[in-house]
Structures are given as C-alpha cells and as structure tokens.
Scaffold this motif. Sequence first.
Motif, PDB file in Angstrom:
ATOM      1  N   ALA A  59       0.834  -1.221  -0.075  1.00 29.71           N
ATOM      2  CA  ALA A  59      -0.028  -0.202  -0.061  1.00 29.71           C
ATOM      3  C   ALA A  59       0.951   1.156  -0.043  1.00 29.71           C
ATOM      4  CB  ALA A  59      -0.902  -0.239   1.330  1.00 29.71           C
ATOM      5  N   TRP A  60       2.196   1.151  -0.111  1.00 29.80           N
ATOM      6  CA  TRP A  60       3.061   2.368  -0.092  1.00 29.80           C
ATOM      7  C   TRP A  60       3.162   3.042   1.228  1.00 29.80           C
ATOM      8  CZ3 TRP A  60       5.759   0.979  -4.083  1.00 29.80           C
ATOM      9  CH2 TRP A  60       5.169   0.143  -5.212  1.00 29.80           C
ATOM     10  N   LEU A  61       2.843   2.405   2.347  1.00 28.82           N
ATOM     11  CA  LEU A  61       2.754   3.206   3.562  1.00 28.82           C
ATOM     12  C   LEU A  61       4.264   3.213   4.104  1.00 28.82           C
ATOM     13  CD1 LEU A  61      -0.719   1.937   5.038  1.00 28.82           C
ATOM     14  CD2 LEU A  61      -0.153   4.373   4.538  1.00 28.82           C
ATOM     15  N   MET A  62       4.940   1.948   3.795  1.00 28.89           N
ATOM     16  CA  MET A  62       6.293   1.687   4.158  1.00 28.89           C
ATOM     17  C   MET A  62       7.137   1.543   2.986  1.00 28.89           C
ATOM     18  SD  MET A  62       5.646  -0.774   7.695  1.00 28.89           S
ATOM     19  CE  MET A  62       7.344  -0.948   7.604  1.00 28.89           C
ATOM     20  N   PRO A  63       8.331   1.985   3.021  1.00 32.39           N
ATOM     21  CA  PRO A  63       8.984   1.554   1.928  1.00 32.39           C
ATOM     22  C   PRO A  63       9.921  -0.006   1.984  1.00 32.39           C
ATOM     23  CG  PRO A  63      10.357   2.939   3.338  1.00 32.39           C
ATOM     24  CD  PRO A  63       8.865   2.895   3.839  1.00 32.39           C
ATOM     25  N   ASN A  64       9.892  -0.549   0.920  1.00 25.80           N
ATOM     26  CA  ASN A  64      10.569  -1.771   1.018  1.00 25.80           C
ATOM     27  C   ASN A  64      11.857  -1.944   1.217  1.00 25.80           C
ATOM     28  OD1 ASN A  64      11.339  -1.323  -1.686  1.00 25.80           O
ATOM     29  ND2 ASN A  64       9.328  -2.232  -2.483  1.00 25.80           N
ATOM     30  N   GLU A  65      12.618  -2.908   1.195  1.00 26.42           N
ATOM     31  CA  GLU A  65      14.107  -2.866   1.337  1.00 26.42           C
ATOM     32  C   GLU A  65      14.863  -2.240   0.122  1.00 26.42           C
ATOM     33  OE1 GLU A  65      15.878  -3.706   3.960  1.00 26.42           O
ATOM     34  OE2 GLU A  65      13.828  -4.115   4.820  1.00 26.42           O
ATOM     35  N   GLU A  66      14.293  -2.084  -1.195  1.00 22.45           N
ATOM     36  CA  GLU A  66      14.982  -1.712  -2.275  1.00 22.45           C
ATOM     37  C   GLU A  66      14.911  -0.255  -2.168  1.00 22.45           C
ATOM     38  OE1 GLU A  66      13.224  -4.585  -2.259  1.00 22.45           O
ATOM     39  OE2 GLU A  66      14.551  -5.907  -3.343  1.00 22.45           O
ATOM     40  N   ASN A  67      13.886   0.412  -1.295  1.00 20.35           N
ATOM     41  CA  ASN A  67      13.604   1.840  -1.336  1.00 20.35           C
ATOM     42  C   ASN A  67      13.907   2.198   0.139  1.00 20.35           C
ATOM     43  OD1 ASN A  67      12.659   2.328  -4.273  1.00 20.35           O
ATOM     44  ND2 ASN A  67      11.184   1.002  -3.536  1.00 20.35           N
ATOM     45  N   ALA A  68      14.883   1.514   0.900  1.00 21.07           N
ATOM     46  CA  ALA A  68      14.975   1.971   2.279  1.00 21.07           C
ATOM     47  C   ALA A  68      15.582   3.538   2.538  1.00 21.07           C
ATOM     48  CB  ALA A  68      16.067   0.942   2.741  1.00 21.07           C
ATOM     49  N   GLY A  69      16.039   3.875   1.616  1.00 23.45           N
ATOM     50  CA  GLY A  69      16.490   5.223   1.592  1.00 23.45           C
ATOM     51  C   GLY A  69      15.751   6.355   2.179  1.00 23.45           C
ATOM     52  N   ILE A  70      14.174   6.105   1.738  1.00 25.27           N
ATOM     53  CA  ILE A  70      13.063   6.854   2.099  1.00 25.27           C
ATOM     54  C   ILE A  70      13.031   7.182   3.698  1.00 25.27           C
ATOM     55  CG2 ILE A  70      10.702   7.124   1.768  1.00 25.27           C
ATOM     56  CD1 ILE A  70      11.081   5.957  -0.852  1.00 25.27           C
ATOM     57  N   ARG A  71      13.391   6.152   4.338  1.00 25.63           N
ATOM     58  CA  ARG A  71      13.170   6.225   5.435  1.00 25.63           C
ATOM     59  C   ARG A  71      13.892   7.494   6.504  1.00 25.63           C
ATOM     60  NH1 ARG A  71      14.461  -0.423   6.455  1.00 25.63           N
ATOM     61  NH2 ARG A  71      12.591  -1.008   5.200  1.00 25.63           N
ATOM     62  N   LYS A  72      15.263   7.864   5.677  1.00 24.50           N
ATOM     63  CA  LYS A  72      15.849   8.854   6.180  1.00 24.50           C
ATOM     64  C   LYS A  72      14.921  10.276   6.105  1.00 24.50           C
ATOM     65  CE  LYS A  72      20.278   6.886   4.165  1.00 24.50           C
ATOM     66  NZ  LYS A  72      21.361   7.150   3.161  1.00 24.50           N
ATOM     67  N   PHE A  73      13.909  10.201   5.597  1.00 24.75           N
ATOM     68  CA  PHE A  73      13.211  11.670   5.607  1.00 24.75           C
ATOM     69  C   PHE A  73      12.218  11.630   6.913  1.00 24.75           C
ATOM     70  CE2 PHE A  73      14.917  11.070   1.399  1.00 24.75           C
ATOM     71  CZ  PHE A  73      15.424  12.292   1.147  1.00 24.75           C
ATOM     72  N   GLU A  74      11.982  10.479   7.572  1.00 26.27           N
ATOM     73  CA  GLU A  74      11.081  10.211   8.362  1.00 26.27           C
ATOM     74  C   GLU A  74      11.572  11.059   9.971  1.00 26.27           C
ATOM     75  OE1 GLU A  74      10.375   6.268   9.063  1.00 26.27           O
ATOM     76  OE2 GLU A  74       9.295   5.799   7.115  1.00 26.27           O
ATOM     77  N   ARG A  75      10.515  11.664  10.636  1.00 24.86           N
ATOM     78  CA  ARG A  75      10.913  12.539  11.777  1.00 24.86           C
ATOM     79  C   ARG A  75      10.538  11.628  12.988  1.00 24.86           C
ATOM     80  NH1 ARG A  75      14.588  13.932   8.920  1.00 24.86           N
ATOM     81  NH2 ARG A  75      15.163  14.434  10.937  1.00 24.86           N
ATOM     82  N   TRP A  76      11.528  11.101  13.650  1.00 20.47           N
ATOM     83  CA  TRP A  76      11.265  10.331  14.912  1.00 20.47           C
ATOM     84  C   TRP A  76      11.375  11.181  16.082  1.00 20.47           C
ATOM     85  CZ3 TRP A  76       9.084   5.282  15.225  1.00 20.47           C
ATOM     86  CH2 TRP A  76       8.978   4.575  14.076  1.00 20.47           C
ATOM     87  N   THR A  77      10.697  11.231  17.100  1.00 14.80           N
ATOM     88  CA  THR A  77      10.990  11.905  18.391  1.00 14.80           C
ATOM     89  C   THR A  77      11.680  10.817  19.300  1.00 14.80           C
ATOM     90  OG1 THR A  77       8.848  11.215  19.314  1.00 14.80           O
ATOM     91  CG2 THR A  77       9.067  13.344  18.240  1.00 14.80           C
ATOM     92  N   GLY A  78      12.352  11.339  20.439  1.00 16.37           N
ATOM     93  CA  GLY A  78      12.944  10.204  21.146  1.00 16.37           C
ATOM     94  C   GLY A  78      11.984   9.251  21.804  1.00 16.37           C
ATOM     95  N   GLU A  79      10.754   9.919  22.004  1.00 17.36           N
ATOM     96  CA  GLU A  79       9.778   8.995  22.939  1.00 17.36           C
ATOM     97  C   GLU A  79       9.527   8.012  21.633  1.00 17.36           C
ATOM     98  OE1 GLU A  79       5.300   9.242  24.709  1.00 17.36           O
ATOM     99  OE2 GLU A  79       6.421  11.185  24.531  1.00 17.36           O
ATOM    100  N   GLN A  80       8.977   8.203  20.495  1.00 17.75           N
ATOM    101  CA  GLN A  80       8.496   7.328  19.443  1.00 17.75           C
ATOM    102  C   GLN A  80       9.847   6.376  19.104  1.00 17.75           C
ATOM    103  OE1 GLN A  80       7.863  10.304  16.332  1.00 17.75           O
ATOM    104  NE2 GLN A  80       5.518  10.212  16.590  1.00 17.75           N
ATOM    105  N   LYS A  81      11.050   6.735  19.088  1.00 17.53           N
ATOM    106  CA  LYS A  81      11.963   5.944  18.886  1.00 17.53           C
ATOM    107  C   LYS A  81      12.116   4.785  20.142  1.00 17.53           C
ATOM    108  CE  LYS A  81      15.197   9.048  16.463  1.00 17.53           C
ATOM    109  NZ  LYS A  81      16.557   9.681  16.485  1.00 17.53           N
ATOM    110  N   GLN A  82      11.971   5.041  21.204  1.00 13.55           N
ATOM    111  CA  GLN A  82      11.969   4.216  22.383  1.00 13.55           C
ATOM    112  C   GLN A  82      10.607   3.240  22.153  1.00 13.55           C
ATOM    113  OE1 GLN A  82      14.056   3.465  24.876  1.00 13.55           O
ATOM    114  NE2 GLN A  82      15.511   5.126  23.934  1.00 13.55           N
ATOM    115  N   ALA A  83       9.269   3.544  21.831  1.00 13.39           N
ATOM    116  CA  ALA A  83       8.387   2.919  21.649  1.00 13.39           C
ATOM    117  C   ALA A  83       8.474   1.929  20.488  1.00 13.39           C
ATOM    118  CB  ALA A  83       7.234   3.759  21.266  1.00 13.39           C
ATOM    119  N   TRP A  84       9.378   2.427  19.406  1.00 10.56           N
ATOM    120  CA  TRP A  84       9.497   1.439  18.332  1.00 10.56           C
ATOM    121  C   TRP A  84      10.533   0.271  18.468  1.00 10.56           C
ATOM    122  CZ3 TRP A  84       7.082  -0.034  14.475  1.00 10.56           C
ATOM    123  CH2 TRP A  84       7.931  -0.745  13.159  1.00 10.56           C
ATOM    124  N   LEU A  85      11.474   0.823  19.407  1.00 11.11           N
ATOM    125  CA  LEU A  85      12.463  -0.373  19.912  1.00 11.11           C
ATOM    126  C   LEU A  85      11.596  -1.548  20.520  1.00 11.11           C
ATOM    127  CD1 LEU A  85      15.387   1.640  21.250  1.00 11.11           C
ATOM    128  CD2 LEU A  85      15.329   0.293  19.292  1.00 11.11           C
TER     129      LEU A  85
END
Length: 260
Positions: A59-85
């Motif tokens: 559904a293009w909500l997440m980039p696959n491994e071939e387009n993983a570079g798009i993840r660099k543009f995502e803005r994560w807060t410190g709290e969100q990073k801890q939750a995702w871990l």
Amino acid sequence: MAIYLITRHAYAMMLAPMILLLGAALAAIYRAYAVPRWKIWAFSKVRNVHELKRRAEFAWLMPNEENAGIRKFERWTGEQKQAWLGIEKKFDAQDIFVERPEVPAETRVYFAWYKKLWVMLLALITLGFGALPYFFLDHDRSLASLVWQCVVGIFFVSLGGWLFYESLKQLINRKAQLVMNSYGLETAGSGFCSWSQIRDLRIVPSGNGRYRTFHLRYWADNVYIDFELDGMTIGRRKLDRYLRTYQGRHSIAYKNPKQL
C-alpha cells in the motif's frame, strides 16, 4: 497560493510548477511526521507483524528494502524511537499461521488474455503513430528535419511492433506460468522446488512511476529466481496470501507427515 498569484496577475505558466512543487513538499512533510505515528499505532495492535509489514509495503505506507533510503526523511521523536524499539522485538517471532479455506489445494497462474489484448491494442496505436509521419513527409523541409522525423517514426514503429509480438506470443501461450501448492512452487523456466528449499521469498517492485513492474524473487538452494508478475491472472496481494497459506500448510504437514 494559486488563487493569490492569479489575483496578482502572475504569469499562468508559473502556476503549474509552483502547485506541483508545493504539493510535493507538503506531502513529504506530512509523511515525515505521519508515518512514525502510524507505524507505532498499527504494529502495536497486531500479532502477525510480518504480514502487516508486507501489506503496508504493497500500500506504499512503508518503503521496502529496495527503497529503504526513504526512511531517512521520517522524523522520529525520542519517545517514538523508544516505543518502536519495544515493538521491533515482535519481529523476532514468526507469524501465527491462519488457515484460509478459500485457498484451493493447488493454484495455476496463466497469462491474462484480456491484459495482453489491451497491450496489443496500445502497441497497434503506437505502431500507427510511428508510421503516420511517413504518409505526411514534407519534402520542402530541411534534410535534418526529415531525418529526425524518420528516426522518431522508426523508433515508435519498432516499439509498437516489439510490444505487439511479445504480447501475441504470451497470448497464445496457455501453459501455466506459476504453479503452487502445499508441496512447493514452480515457475516457468525453472523446475519445481519444495518449500523447504525456498528462502527469502518476496514480491518486490522494480522500476519507478509508470514503468514499475512487480517480481517474485526467491532463492531455491543456490539458484536465484526472478519471475515477473505483470500480466498474470493473479494480483500481487492475492498471490502473497496464497504463497503464505501454502507455506503454512507445508510447515504444519512437515510436523505431521500424515497430513501430506
């Protein structure tokens, strides 16, 4: 912004690029902040995170491994990073297999005749467009202009002829291009492989924009298989469900051989 420029009697030719650039910029900014929030919300509420990840990629909500570079543009807060871990630990466990009764014992996939007829029609239009200049050659024009007109015509005639030939060849080919069941998988051009031999099975896009195609890729022992899915009688989402179902059935049958 467009209305503002119009009221200021701005040049109309400035509106299109401005709207496109502004729209792309706003979409990119929104996505940078919305995707992390969505990922935390969605993956925290499901057990089969691997399946959700595949569906999100489709559904293009997440980039696959071939387009993983798009993840660099995502803005994560410190709290969100801890939750995702904490959520990432769920990926260490395999998905729970859910039987789908609607999936038959065996599925055979062929070239879709209606898709091939559509491509053949487009190929004829392209071929006619390329041949058209030869009927309206203006001999009063310069030699360079005539040569360029002929070159463009030859290009479109060649492209249309090639598309028509390839589509016709696939249209009359009524052999199954993909066969899958609880025992394994077989694609045209490669032999049958048991599910126990297959690893890194993925459905991935190739190319960009209008020229994007989808491929089924996997390793069978030490052989890499790349099978193009476009123009088949099954879509990639349905194919993904079927593949996971057959793999799950094989896994259960492997633990209980009497079910084979």
